[in-house]
Design a protein around this motif. Sequence first.
Motif, PDB file in Angstrom:
ATOM      1  N   PRO A 334      -2.237-121.115   2.440  1.00 46.08           N
ATOM      2  CA  PRO A 334      -3.011-121.427   1.397  1.00 46.08           C
ATOM      3  C   PRO A 334      -3.225-123.052   1.115  1.00 46.08           C
ATOM      4  O   PRO A 334      -2.292-123.780   1.369  1.00 46.08           O
ATOM      5  N   PRO A 335      -4.600-123.589   1.132  1.00 43.90           N
ATOM      6  CA  PRO A 335      -4.982-125.038   0.930  1.00 43.90           C
ATOM      7  C   PRO A 335      -4.598-125.221  -0.438  1.00 43.90           C
ATOM      8  O   PRO A 335      -3.715-124.736  -1.211  1.00 43.90           O
ATOM      9  N   ALA A 336      -5.111-126.527  -1.007  1.00 43.52           N
ATOM     10  CA  ALA A 336      -4.898-126.827  -2.292  1.00 43.52           C
ATOM     11  C   ALA A 336      -5.475-125.910  -3.416  1.00 43.52           C
ATOM     12  O   ALA A 336      -6.336-124.926  -3.058  1.00 43.52           O
ATOM     13  N   HIS A 337      -4.628-125.878  -4.502  1.00 38.81           N
ATOM     14  CA  HIS A 337      -5.125-124.523  -5.498  1.00 38.81           C
ATOM     15  C   HIS A 337      -6.613-124.943  -5.740  1.00 38.81           C
ATOM     16  O   HIS A 337      -7.164-125.905  -5.961  1.00 38.81           O
ATOM     17  N   GLY A 338      -7.323-123.629  -6.306  1.00 42.90           N
ATOM     18  CA  GLY A 338      -8.634-123.694  -6.623  1.00 42.90           C
ATOM     19  C   GLY A 338      -9.172-122.383  -6.114  1.00 42.90           C
ATOM     20  O   GLY A 338      -8.450-121.463  -5.698  1.00 42.90           O
ATOM     21  N   ALA A 339     -10.630-122.373  -6.193  1.00 39.19           N
ATOM     22  CA  ALA A 339     -11.236-121.093  -6.016  1.00 39.19           C
ATOM     23  C   ALA A 339     -11.928-121.117  -4.564  1.00 39.19           C
ATOM     24  O   ALA A 339     -12.461-122.300  -3.835  1.00 39.19           O
TER      25      ALA A 339
END
Length: 668
Positions: A334-339
């Motif tokens: 998972p990268p930075a939180h977001g869509a």
Amino acid sequence: IADYADQTSKVESLVQQLADAQQSGAGVDAALKGFASQNGVAQPRLDSTAPTDQQASMLLKTVLPASASYDPLSSATTQVQQTGGLAAAVAGMFFGNAFGLATGGAAFLENLKGAVFPGIQFRSAFAQNGQEGALELCAKSQAGQARTHVAYLWAYRLPNLKPPDLTLTGPSYLPIGSASTLTLKAAKDSSVQQLAHAGDWRIVPVAGGSAAAVPVKLNAAGSLTLDLSQASLQPGDYKLTALWDWDDIALDGLLHLRKLPDFSHVQISPESRQKLIEGAGPVKVKLTGADFEFLEKAAVAKAAGRASSQPVKFTLPSGARAGDQESAQVEVDPPAHGAYLLALTQASGEPSEVPFTVLPPNPSLSGLPVHVSLQEEPQPLHLEGEGLDRVTAVSSDAGDIQGAPDSAKSWTGTIRLKAGAKVGATFAVALKLKDIDAPVPVPDCLKIFGPRPVITSVSKSVPATVGLTLQPDELPAGTVVGLSISYRHDDGGGAGGADSRPRVALGCKGGNLRKAFRLTPDDKTPGIGLSAASPGMLFLSLDPGLVGYPGCVLSATIDIEPEGASGAYALGRVVRVPQLQQFTLTGEQIDPSTYAGVLKGSGLDVIEKTGWDADHGVPVNSVPQPVPGDVSLQTLRIGLPWPSPSPHASLYVWFRGEQKGRKTTLTE
């Protein structure tokens, strides 16, 4: 003619591979290596700087080591100019340098042509694959003779072998509308390369129906490429057949043809979505909602702007093209939180996008362990950290916890300990978060200590110099008051806290704080003094106005390590009172029953009315005036009824907004 057919086959294969390499831009060495492997000859070593005809001659000597090239349909040597590269040079040299066969062979052919085919000029040729499955003939380039027709002949030696015994071993589930590679296993005395002699490939439905011609390519690695992109086929089970000489042969094993599954309903499983947390590291995400047997690629891209995607690994329960695969696992870091979007590509299909969200990092707590006191029901509980605004509930084996976030950094509530809790025990808490079903554990979050100290009572003394009556809960600002604080402390072991050193914190309940103080007995703090009168009792002297503005409810807590701080105890409300020094009643008559008087002191602006009792007052209509030469003093003109109720009656004053008068020490 049979020998010529063998040579034609070899030269045909060599020219085809050289031509393919030339069109694709691949190196000649790779083509020669594949040719040598298929035909059991040594790989030719070419000098790329030599002329093309010299390279072609070298290749032909390697391919046909027993003799030079010859054409049985030609009795003379013909030199042909070649301009098409190495492949064309090899073909031209093969056709252009002809000589006789065995004794009488050439004459036999000439007689045969004259007797059976008058008016026909025969030319040798071999076949090459053209575009879109077309067959092209490669032959000598020369003008035809007058009054003759040109006929092109090419020949193959019939293998005169039994058909190869081959079985499909690789994935046999194939998507309709795309090309697939089939792997084969050869039985004893058979070889996959024998399929080079097979032709007219067809795919035949097992349940009955019309066969369909399909392009099949034999690969150097011993596999077949089956192209279903143009055939009109229905899903079902099929056999792959071909012609061997004039007989049909079929490969052992069934081909299961399927339509490409619909990926429009693919989604990430709920339990997997909750694993997609920023900073959690690579996680295996489960996909559901379709048959994934033809999945070939997976990639992740940010939804906003659809930036360049990053390929990700995926696995199928039974392997690719092995039948129905109702789920798939994709490994996502998972990268930075977001869509984000997960792009899934099937065989020869367009990518399908599956939206998903990477959640923010899980909340973290600081200042652990949090102290919880024994035998206190319920008691305050305060947590600090990051991301606490996502917390919907907190639970622990220590007891029942209730509360809610104050902000992203703070959570406030209460805890009611379960019976049997022991001093020194530590407990984990579980944080229930928005969008996540599984609670997030926080180990060693709570630690049980002995009972916190408790302030049991407070007594106060106010100097007589105040000169008026105060309410029991009032603390006059500007005056030093004394407070005797009694408290109870038990460390949980029965020692009673005899060796502990208490600290007192002063503040305001409900605002109006001027300055907070933390005091230890005998510390030197300007304007405030704290001393230990005896075990369990402290004496505090201070001007309440140093801590809070008027309206502040002055509070105190006692903190004793390691048990912690007591609850806040209200000491009194800070009020502003006048300092009254002198009262004089004059003979000046304001009206028939009221005479003027003069008050002297400080803070006189808080006085709204004056009178002789607590229920009847005369409004003050004047403003305090500074005393010349002493700005700390004021005089205030007031009115009082006359006569007074008794000789030397006490003066009463009303503070602004109050309903009852306060008795002062001043008399008329």
